[in-house]
Design a protein around this motif. Structure first.
Motif, PDB file in Angstrom:
ATOM      1  N   ARG A 432       0.760  -1.260   0.015  1.00 34.23           N
ATOM      2  CA  ARG A 432      -0.002   0.183   0.113  1.00 34.23           C
ATOM      3  C   ARG A 432       0.949   1.208   0.015  1.00 34.23           C
ATOM      4  NH1 ARG A 432      -4.583  -0.558   4.462  1.00 34.23           N
ATOM      5  NH2 ARG A 432      -5.348   1.381   3.261  1.00 34.23           N
ATOM      6  N   GLN A 433       1.887   1.110   0.781  1.00 35.80           N
ATOM      7  CA  GLN A 433       2.888   2.528   0.731  1.00 35.80           C
ATOM      8  C   GLN A 433       3.302   2.527  -0.834  1.00 35.80           C
ATOM      9  OE1 GLN A 433       5.927   4.133   0.421  1.00 35.80           O
ATOM     10  NE2 GLN A 433       4.568   5.613   1.389  1.00 35.80           N
ATOM     11  N   ARG A 434       3.433   1.573  -1.518  1.00 34.40           N
ATOM     12  CA  ARG A 434       3.864   1.775  -2.900  1.00 34.40           C
ATOM     13  C   ARG A 434       2.661   2.100  -3.793  1.00 34.40           C
ATOM     14  NH1 ARG A 434       7.964   2.304  -0.179  1.00 34.40           N
ATOM     15  NH2 ARG A 434       9.581   1.181  -0.529  1.00 34.40           N
ATOM     16  N   GLY A 435       1.579   2.279  -3.192  1.00 28.57           N
ATOM     17  CA  GLY A 435       0.624   2.716  -4.047  1.00 28.57           C
ATOM     18  C   GLY A 435      -0.559   1.719  -4.556  1.00 28.57           C
ATOM     19  N   LEU A 436      -0.430   0.316  -4.014  1.00 27.64           N
ATOM     20  CA  LEU A 436      -1.300  -0.475  -4.447  1.00 27.64           C
ATOM     21  C   LEU A 436      -2.446  -0.425  -3.496  1.00 27.64           C
ATOM     22  CD1 LEU A 436       1.329  -3.398  -5.101  1.00 27.64           C
ATOM     23  CD2 LEU A 436       0.052  -1.998  -6.741  1.00 27.64           C
ATOM     24  N   ASP A 437      -3.790  -0.880  -4.165  1.00 28.37           N
ATOM     25  CA  ASP A 437      -4.846  -0.914  -3.156  1.00 28.37           C
ATOM     26  C   ASP A 437      -4.625  -2.392  -2.566  1.00 28.37           C
ATOM     27  OD1 ASP A 437      -6.007  -2.610  -5.177  1.00 28.37           O
ATOM     28  OD2 ASP A 437      -6.810  -0.838  -6.148  1.00 28.37           O
ATOM     29  N   PRO A 438      -5.477  -2.541  -1.604  1.00 29.13           N
ATOM     30  CA  PRO A 438      -5.481  -3.633  -0.569  1.00 29.13           C
ATOM     31  C   PRO A 438      -5.776  -4.901  -1.496  1.00 29.13           C
ATOM     32  CG  PRO A 438      -6.571  -1.807   0.527  1.00 29.13           C
ATOM     33  CD  PRO A 438      -6.233  -1.290  -0.649  1.00 29.13           C
ATOM     34  N   GLU A 439      -6.663  -4.555  -2.445  1.00 28.48           N
ATOM     35  CA  GLU A 439      -7.252  -6.127  -2.929  1.00 28.48           C
ATOM     36  C   GLU A 439      -6.065  -6.593  -4.024  1.00 28.48           C
ATOM     37  OE1 GLU A 439      -9.474  -3.279  -4.092  1.00 28.48           O
ATOM     38  OE2 GLU A 439     -10.317  -3.640  -1.889  1.00 28.48           O
ATOM     39  N   LYS A 440      -5.453  -5.377  -4.659  1.00 32.76           N
ATOM     40  CA  LYS A 440      -4.224  -5.889  -5.634  1.00 32.76           C
ATOM     41  C   LYS A 440      -3.178  -6.524  -4.749  1.00 32.76           C
ATOM     42  CE  LYS A 440      -1.762  -5.728  -9.379  1.00 32.76           C
ATOM     43  NZ  LYS A 440      -2.062  -6.675 -10.380  1.00 32.76           N
ATOM     44  N   ALA A 441      -2.947  -5.797  -3.669  1.00 32.79           N
ATOM     45  CA  ALA A 441      -1.755  -6.120  -2.853  1.00 32.79           C
ATOM     46  C   ALA A 441      -2.153  -7.802  -2.417  1.00 32.79           C
ATOM     47  CB  ALA A 441      -1.841  -5.373  -1.439  1.00 32.79           C
ATOM     48  N   VAL A 442      -3.344  -8.254  -1.769  1.00 32.89           N
ATOM     49  CA  VAL A 442      -3.468  -9.454  -1.438  1.00 32.89           C
ATOM     50  C   VAL A 442      -3.361 -10.342  -2.475  1.00 32.89           C
ATOM     51  CG1 VAL A 442      -5.355 -10.870  -0.577  1.00 32.89           C
ATOM     52  CG2 VAL A 442      -5.109  -8.903   0.486  1.00 32.89           C
ATOM     53  N   SER A 443      -4.047 -10.075  -3.821  1.00 31.45           N
ATOM     54  CA  SER A 443      -3.988 -11.006  -4.900  1.00 31.45           C
ATOM     55  C   SER A 443      -2.486 -11.291  -5.356  1.00 31.45           C
ATOM     56  CB  SER A 443      -4.944 -10.534  -6.030  1.00 31.45           C
ATOM     57  OG  SER A 443      -4.537  -9.665  -6.912  1.00 31.45           O
ATOM     58  N   MET A 444      -1.853 -10.161  -5.378  1.00 31.41           N
ATOM     59  CA  MET A 444      -0.341 -10.364  -5.915  1.00 31.41           C
ATOM     60  C   MET A 444       0.430 -11.296  -4.642  1.00 31.41           C
ATOM     61  SD  MET A 444       1.958  -7.256  -7.179  1.00 31.41           S
ATOM     62  CE  MET A 444       2.632  -6.378  -5.821  1.00 31.41           C
TER      63      MET A 444
ATOM     64  N   GLU B  75      -5.899  12.196   6.708  1.00 26.57           N
ATOM     65  CA  GLU B  75      -7.697  11.974   6.202  1.00 26.57           C
ATOM     66  C   GLU B  75      -7.228  10.969   5.139  1.00 26.57           C
ATOM     67  OE1 GLU B  75     -10.890  12.717   6.384  1.00 26.57           O
ATOM     68  OE2 GLU B  75      -9.891  12.878   8.619  1.00 26.57           O
ATOM     69  N   MET B  76      -6.093  10.642   4.325  1.00 25.66           N
ATOM     70  CA  MET B  76      -6.010   9.917   3.304  1.00 25.66           C
ATOM     71  C   MET B  76      -5.718   8.443   3.705  1.00 25.66           C
ATOM     72  SD  MET B  76      -3.727  11.971   0.785  1.00 25.66           S
ATOM     73  CE  MET B  76      -3.678  13.647   0.660  1.00 25.66           C
ATOM     74  N   GLU B  77      -6.040   7.505   2.896  1.00 25.38           N
ATOM     75  CA  GLU B  77      -5.740   6.007   3.066  1.00 25.38           C
ATOM     76  C   GLU B  77      -4.331   5.924   2.562  1.00 25.38           C
ATOM     77  OE1 GLU B  77      -7.527   3.609   3.869  1.00 25.38           O
ATOM     78  OE2 GLU B  77      -9.611   4.193   3.715  1.00 25.38           O
ATOM     79  N   THR B  78      -3.601   4.972   3.351  1.00 18.89           N
ATOM     80  CA  THR B  78      -2.051   4.560   3.028  1.00 18.89           C
ATOM     81  C   THR B  78      -2.006   4.507   1.519  1.00 18.89           C
ATOM     82  OG1 THR B  78      -2.531   2.985   4.940  1.00 18.89           O
ATOM     83  CG2 THR B  78      -0.349   3.085   3.669  1.00 18.89           C
ATOM     84  N   GLU B  79      -2.548   3.933   0.611  1.00 20.87           N
ATOM     85  CA  GLU B  79      -2.143   4.043  -0.837  1.00 20.87           C
ATOM     86  C   GLU B  79      -2.412   5.338  -1.349  1.00 20.87           C
ATOM     87  OE1 GLU B  79      -4.110   2.177   0.636  1.00 20.87           O
ATOM     88  OE2 GLU B  79      -6.369   1.769  -0.391  1.00 20.87           O
ATOM     89  N   ASP B  80      -3.467   6.147  -0.687  1.00 18.82           N
ATOM     90  CA  ASP B  80      -3.598   7.184  -1.450  1.00 18.82           C
ATOM     91  C   ASP B  80      -2.376   8.494  -1.159  1.00 18.82           C
ATOM     92  OD1 ASP B  80      -5.698   6.601  -2.519  1.00 18.82           O
ATOM     93  OD2 ASP B  80      -7.078   7.248  -1.075  1.00 18.82           O
ATOM     94  N   ARG B  81      -1.831   8.292  -0.072  1.00 19.05           N
ATOM     95  CA  ARG B  81      -0.636   8.950   0.502  1.00 19.05           C
ATOM     96  C   ARG B  81       0.455   8.866  -0.305  1.00 19.05           C
ATOM     97  NH1 ARG B  81      -0.918   8.890   7.163  1.00 19.05           N
ATOM     98  NH2 ARG B  81      -3.223   8.915   7.087  1.00 19.05           N
ATOM     99  N   ALA B  82       0.630   7.448  -0.664  1.00 19.83           N
ATOM    100  CA  ALA B  82       1.646   7.177  -1.625  1.00 19.83           C
ATOM    101  C   ALA B  82       1.519   7.710  -3.008  1.00 19.83           C
ATOM    102  CB  ALA B  82       1.588   5.355  -1.755  1.00 19.83           C
ATOM    103  N   ARG B  83       0.287   7.446  -3.434  1.00 14.15           N
ATOM    104  CA  ARG B  83      -0.128   8.032  -4.789  1.00 14.15           C
ATOM    105  C   ARG B  83      -0.179   9.848  -4.777  1.00 14.15           C
ATOM    106  NH1 ARG B  83      -5.591   4.349  -4.956  1.00 14.15           N
ATOM    107  NH2 ARG B  83      -4.536   2.386  -5.455  1.00 14.15           N
ATOM    108  N   ALA B  84      -0.128  10.445  -3.675  1.00 10.99           N
ATOM    109  CA  ALA B  84       0.034  11.852  -3.776  1.00 10.99           C
ATOM    110  C   ALA B  84       1.421  11.989  -3.534  1.00 10.99           C
ATOM    111  CB  ALA B  84      -0.670  12.271  -2.237  1.00 10.99           C
ATOM    112  N   GLY B  85       2.432  11.159  -3.634  1.00 10.95           N
ATOM    113  CA  GLY B  85       3.817  11.418  -3.806  1.00 10.95           C
ATOM    114  C   GLY B  85       4.780  11.127  -2.398  1.00 10.95           C
ATOM    115  N   LEU B  86       4.050  10.405  -1.377  1.00 11.75           N
ATOM    116  CA  LEU B  86       4.724  10.182  -0.451  1.00 11.75           C
ATOM    117  C   LEU B  86       5.628   8.844  -0.444  1.00 11.75           C
ATOM    118  CD1 LEU B  86       3.903  11.015   3.351  1.00 11.75           C
ATOM    119  CD2 LEU B  86       4.708   8.586   2.797  1.00 11.75           C
TER     120      LEU B  86
END
Ligand SMILES: Nc1ncnc2c1ncn2[C@@H]1O[C@H](COP(=O)(O)OP(=O)(O)O)[C@@H](O)[C@H]1O
Ligand SMILES: [Mg+2]
Lengths: 478, 261
Positions: A432-444, B75-86
């Motif tokens: 998720r920190q790399r921008g993947l949503d949780p579903e994609k993360a699990v399936s990957m 306020e953002m989800e983890t993945e949205d923070r990443a997508r915002a450039g963090l």
């Protein structure tokens, strides 16, 4: 996270539609008369009927097995219908043009176009709908190579000697409760014969579809690879979404003669039942192959469907230097239960077997690996390697491993490795920190876990299997 | 003070893990293009700060605010923070067996581009970029095919984090002890990787214990984090001071033994 992933696992079953075809269906119930009628519908030779009846008599004496780690209400065998076929199939359509378009549409919707121009090049398909085979494609092309690929009901007419010689030769009539039942009431399935020294020019595939309500599907597949031949066979299956449980009890027998090789792949996606375990297919299947000298049988299965699975594709390594392989991915979610594995029976010298099993459990499901490795006294220098990995998603599911080892030859080497892991919070966070949503993360993560098995599948199936897992894990993990 | 808008603004942040308060009133302001080093003793809360900013489950913000580019980050989800450039380079990168580095990176880049409404990058172009990134961090190209961090050495894992940063091109990079456990050559690779990415629209938070990294990456600011708060801020020279004197003099109630010598 558990809760979120559980939510993600609640998904639509895409193959859950019902086809509107008029069928001729037997009244529910099972007795000798029903068996006679099945045999008569198929115009079978007398010996076949006798064989069925003797199996039925054996079955009546047998007990339903209870050793598997699965829990389901007792099946009322009198409430099931043992034969159902689309009416349009009665006159045995000669060509595709004569086949009911609704049937063709059904397969098209399932992604299995039966019109030759639209078909995946290189795969011949036998489409079995409830109790009958609807179409077998590319038959002429296969015949040119001398390969026989047809419904087993047809093989009984055209190649009775071959059928008679081999049916029941690998899985004896009274092998087990469901196998005996299958012998008595099987309706259709595929028959394959690959002549000596022939490499089958295409992948062969059977697609099983249960449509009718309250009907059991009892198919029977027999594959004979003559000396030095080679074949790769694929099996797929789906069923409509219904509230009642339905029974599927198949038998598959493989015969690999000297130096022959059979690769048998399954993507099993029977309706798994709903969230709470309502409905779904009971999948009680006996699959076994025999390897003669230097022969090889490789089972690869991806099991994502069915409410209860009871299945142990096995190899009898009779000939010296023969090889057996079992690669399995079993994914259970919701209330699904799977008890699956293999048996490797080493009889010949220097026989080798490999077992790679990947169990993924999510939701409140139960997933067991059960495997037997037996080294007979004559199995000089035999080897087995077993690796069983379980992946848990959430903390309400169960994963179990039941390895049975019987070694009666001191020179035999048996290795067993087992691991249990979880989709960890850390892995999810990294994704998720790399921008993947949780579903994609699990399936990957799950796909990665299954990689060793997926690479054994034929290309088209590997993609399909990956997608299937992705769909299975689809939802909103938030 | 210039009047450039701030990229990251942290105001009076309090955060806890498992009911235990770790961040205890932290303020930090980072402008585009700046490099901030955060130093501090073990257990000060440096990694925790990175996790809180990137939204890791289990890390709770009790009070305070954080904005990234003026948006409420919390306020953002983890993945949205990443997508915002963090971007967070992990102190202890985790393995994902069977998922190839390339597949993982491509999926990450795809997800981020898609979220930003950009066109998808072709596999061929991506492979080219990925190979170049490998080269830059001195990892053999074969690492693209290996499972994410699977069986990598400590140093390889750190370089792999850096490679991900190169490909994701974030606005704010948090490097959590990326230099720990690296030999001097690897350290230089990391420093060069960071320096090559320095630009007017990319900022860094570099968490480190060692002055030596800061010889290569010249920070604009150095902060000392102790017991969940920034107890001292200064320019690059502060790091030298810390190197010479340790952290003890900055802590409110220094332990006796740490005062000696
Ligand atoms: N998951 C956790 N549960 C409980 N305490 C934690 C957890 N993570 C970190 N901590 C505690 O928070 C404090 C700060 O840890 P950390 O942020 O890792 O420090 P640093 O990175 O500065 O060394 C430490 O006291 C540590 O024990
Ligand atoms: Mg830390």
């Amino acid at each position: 996270m558990t809760e979120q992933i559980d939510k993600a696992l609640a998904r639509e079953y895409e193959a859950g539609f019902v086809s509107d075809v008029e069928s001729e269906t037997f009244e529910p119930g099972l007795d000798e008369n029903v068996i006679r009628r099945i045999s008569e519908m198929k115009g079978e030779p007398e010996w076949m009927l006798e064989w069925r009846l003797s199996a039925f008599r054996e079955w009546l004496e047998m007990e339903e097995p209870e050793w598997a780690l699965v829990d389901y209400p007792k099946i009322d065998f009198q409430s099931i219908s043992y034969y159902s076929a689309p009416k349009s199939m009665k006159d045995k359509p000669k060509s595709l043009d004569e086949v009911d378009p609704e049937l063709l549409r059904t397969y098209e919707k399932l992604g299995i176009p039966l019109i030759e121009q639209q078909m995946l090049a290189g795969i011949a398909v036998d489409a079995v709908f409830d109790s009958v085979s609807v179409v077998t494609t590319f038959r002429e092309k296969l015949e040119e190579a001398g390969v026989i690929f047809c419904p087993i009901s047809e093989a009984l007419h055209k190649y009775p000697d071959l059928v008679k010689k081999y049916i029941g030769s690998v899985v004896p009539k009274k092998d087990n409760y469901y196998a005996a039942l299958n012998c008595a009431v099987f309706t259709d399935g595929s028959f394959v014969y690959i002549p000596k020294g022939t490499r089958c020019p295409m992948e062969l595939s059977t697609y099983f579809r249960i449509n009718e309500q309250n009907t059991g599907q009892f198919e029977r597949t027999l594959i004979i690879a003559d000396e030095g031949s080679h074949v790769s066979y694929l099996e797929g299956c789906t069923a409509p979404q219904r509230d009642e449980n339905q029974l599927h009890a198949a038998v598959v027998e493989l015969v690999a003669m000297d130096n022959a090789e059979i690769k048998y792949s399954t993507v099993q996606n029977w309706y798994p039942g709903d969230e709470n375990g309502k409905g779904g297919i009971y999948n009680f299947v006996t699959k076994r192959g025999i390897c003669h000298t230097n022969a090889k049988i490789s089972w690869t299965q991806v099991e994502t469907g069915s409410s209860v699975t009871w299945k142990y594709p096995s190899c009898i390594l009779k000939g010296d230097n023969s090889v057996g392989e079992f690669y399995s991915v079993a994914l259970t979610r919701g209330r699904q239960q799977a008890d699956t594995g293999t048996k490797m029976i080493h009889i010949g010298k220097n026989t080798k077997s490999t077992i790679i099993s990947k169990g993924i459990s999510a939701g409140r499901s139960n997933n067991s690996y059960r495997g037997l490795v037996r080294m007979n006294p004559g199995a000089e220098g035999a080897r087995n390697f077993t690796q069983c990995d379980s992946l848990l998603i959430g903390d309400q599911c169960g994963a179990h491993t039941f390895p049975y080892v019987e070694s009666r030859n001191p020179s035999a080497i048996i290795e067993h490795e087992a691991t249990t892991s979880k989709v960890s919070d850390e892995q999810m966070f990294l994704c998720r920190q790399r921008g993947l949503d949780p579903e994609k993360a699990v399936s990957m993560i799950v796909n990665g876990f299954c990689k060793e098995v997926f690479k054994e599948l034929p290309m088209e199936f590997a993609v399909e299997a990956g997608k299937l897992l992705e769909i299975s894990l689809e939802g909103s993990v938030g | 003070m210039s009047n450039t808008k701030s990229l990251l603004t942290i105001k009076d942040l309090h955060a806890s893990v498992e009911e235990k308060q770790i961040i205890k009133g932290l303020d930090l302001n980072i402008k585009p293009g700046e490099v901030h080093a955060i130093m501090g003793p073990n257990g000060a809360g440096k990694s925790t700060l990175g996790y809180v900013l990137s939204g890791r489950d289990g890390y709770t913000v009790d009070s305070g605010s954080v904005t990234l580019d003026g948006e409420d980050l919390l306020e953002m989800e983890t993945e949205d923070r990443a997508r915002a450039g963090l971007f967070l380079a992990f102190q202890y990168p985790v393995e994902i067996p069977g998922v190839s580095n390339l597949e993982f990176l491509k999926a990450s880049v795809d997800a981020q581009r898609q979220a930003r409404g950009e066109d998808a990058i072709t596999s061929a172009d991506f492979l080219k970029e990925a190979k170049a990134a490998c080269k830059q961090v001195n990892l053999p190209v074969a690492f693209l095919k290996r499972g994410v961090n699977e069986g990598f050495s400590g140093g390889e894992k750190k370089r792999n984090e850096l490679m991900q940063m190169l490909l994701l091109k974030p606005k704010l990079c948090i490097l959590d002890e990326t230099d720990s456990g690296l030999d001097i050559d690897a350290l230089q690779v990391v420093a060069e990787g960071v320096n090559s990415q320095r630009s007017a629209d990319r900022s860094f938070i570099v968490v480190t214990h060692y002055q030596r990294l800061l010889d290569y990456i010249k920070p604009d600011f150095v902060h000392v984090l102790s017991d969940g708060k920034i107890v001292k801020s200064g320019d690059a020279s502060l790091a030298l001071e810390l190197e010479a004197q340790g952290y003890a003099w900055l802590q409110k109630e220094p332990a006796e033994d740490e005062l000696e010598g």
